[in-house]
Scaffold this active site. Structure first.
Site, PDB file in Angstrom:
ATOM      1  N   LYS A 113       0.852  -1.199   0.000  1.00 34.64           N
ATOM      2  CA  LYS A 113       0.000   0.000   0.000  1.00 34.64           C
ATOM      3  C   LYS A 113       0.882   1.243   0.000  1.00 34.64           C
ATOM      4  CE  LYS A 113      -3.688  -2.513   2.383  1.00 34.64           C
ATOM      5  NZ  LYS A 113      -4.557  -2.618   3.577  1.00 34.64           N
ATOM      6  N   LYS A 155      -4.881   5.996   2.884  1.00 33.80           N
ATOM      7  CA  LYS A 155      -5.330   5.937   4.282  1.00 33.80           C
ATOM      8  C   LYS A 155      -4.169   5.943   5.265  1.00 33.80           C
ATOM      9  CE  LYS A 155      -4.128   1.496   4.603  1.00 33.80           C
ATOM     10  NZ  LYS A 155      -3.316   0.801   5.615  1.00 33.80           N
ATOM     11  N   ASN A 180       1.398   2.757  10.814  1.00 31.15           N
ATOM     12  CA  ASN A 180       1.339   4.201  10.630  1.00 31.15           C
ATOM     13  C   ASN A 180       0.737   4.892  11.854  1.00 31.15           C
ATOM     14  OD1 ASN A 180       2.200   4.717   7.649  1.00 31.15           O
ATOM     15  ND2 ASN A 180       0.901   2.921   7.593  1.00 31.15           N
TER      16      ASN A 180
END
Length: 341
Positions: free
Chosen positions: A108, A191, A256
């Site tokens: 991602k 995201k 994250n």
């Protein structure tokens, strides 16, 4: 296919290992490639990935290896779980081998400078390969611990989607399909930026209303950008959009989120990333997303605010005050209502 050829998983991180285990549990022989021979040997000997998934037993059907060439030669289905910064350099030298194979990106991220998604890089390296992506609210440790989980495989190639569903779908892991590869992959990349903001907010003791506001405005912001680039806005109401956003912005298991939480505790960005010990794709994505949003003229105040905190010396409190004082906007401005009337 998989009875004749092992399934390949490229990458020795937590998500690659979790997917390798899923495949093996479903009866498929798996070769998991990693760059570090010492890590591969340790995983073969101890049947565990202690660096990234400590305490999770590596299935007997997973063979950790560090020689890439025979892995690519012997596999028709390849799951790519490499860091975004390494994907091109690892696979480009083997481009000739990839034609006709099914390449499914698990990463991602967005490549710096080119703003290419991982599947677009795969397409560029191997134009004759069949390309797909896997994305969704998929925390690696929970998958490895058999928590009930759903994901999305996305490709214009319907047969590829069915193939991935066949090898991965199981009693605790449900695989949905989508034809919007770009939207699914973009949602998975974007995201990560907002998870950093959410982690900071929690570390600073901000309330539940604040966290809800951040997540909701993040969804509006990322969808607005994605639609401007040609994605289907409805994709962002599914697992790869709001589903992934919720889990990444809410869970301390999210890499994250952990980086953001460490920043909120007063660590520098370098200290926060070093403490994590893994790649936090959101930091890299933030830089390229900030530049791209300015280039295409899309309003992304949360992205601009986080960039100001990490790279321009601003505090989260200053950024939030600026956001709260900004001119009021429309709540949902990225989906036409004409199709719902």
């Amino acid at each position: 296919m998989t009875e004749q050829h092992p399934v390949a998983v490229l990458g020795g991180g937590s998500f690659g290992t979790a997917v390798a285990n899923l495949l093996a549990e479903n009866g498929h022989p798996v070769r998991q490639w990693m760059r570090d021979p010492a890590q591969a040997e340790a995983m073969r000997s101890n049947r565990e990935n202690p660096r990234y998934l400590k305490g999770i037993r590596l299935h007997d059907g997973v063979e950790p290896v560090s020689d890439l060439l025979p892995v690519l030669q012997g596999s028709e289905l390849v799951f790519v779980a490499l860091p975004s910064s390494a994907l091109r350099s690892v696979l480009a030298p083997h481009a000739e081998l990839l034609g006709g194979k099914c390449l499914v990106s698990l990463t991602k991220g967005i490549e710096a400078h080119s703003f290419k998604l991982m599947s677009q890089i795969l397409e560029e390296i191997a134009p004759k390969a069949r390309i797909g992506v896997l994305s969704g609210p998929n925390l690696a440790r929970e998958i490895a611990e058999h928590a009930l989980t759903a994901t999305v495989v996305a490709s214009e190639d319907e047969a590829l989607c069915q193939q991935v569903q066949a090898v991965l779908h199981g009693r605790t892991f449900r695989v949905y399909a989508s034809a919007d590869r770009f939207g699914v992959e973009l949602g998975g990349a974007l995201k990560n930026v907002y998870a950093i903001i959410s982690g900071m907010a929690v570390a600073l003791g901000m309330g539940e209303n604040t966290k809800s506001m951040l997540i909701t405005r993040a969804l509006a912001e990322m969808t607005r950008f994605a639609v401007s680039q040609g994605a289907n806005p409805m994709t962002f109401l599914g697992l790869a959009g709001v589903g992934d956003l919720i889990v990444t912005c809410s869970s301390p298991k999210s890499r994250n989120y952990q980086v953001g939480h460490a920043l909120g505790q007063g660590l520098t960005l370098d200290e926060a990333v070093n403490r994590l010990g893994e790649v936090a794709e959101g930091v890299n994505t933030l830089k390229v997303l900030k530049a791209k949003s300015q280039e295409v003229g899309v309003y992304m105040p949360l992205v601009a605010g986080l960039h100001a905190i990490l790279f321009e010396g601003r505090t989260l409190a200053q950024v939030i005050e600026h956001l709260m004082r900004a001119e009021p906007k429309t709540d949902v401005d990225f989906i036409s209502t004409s199709g719902f009337n």
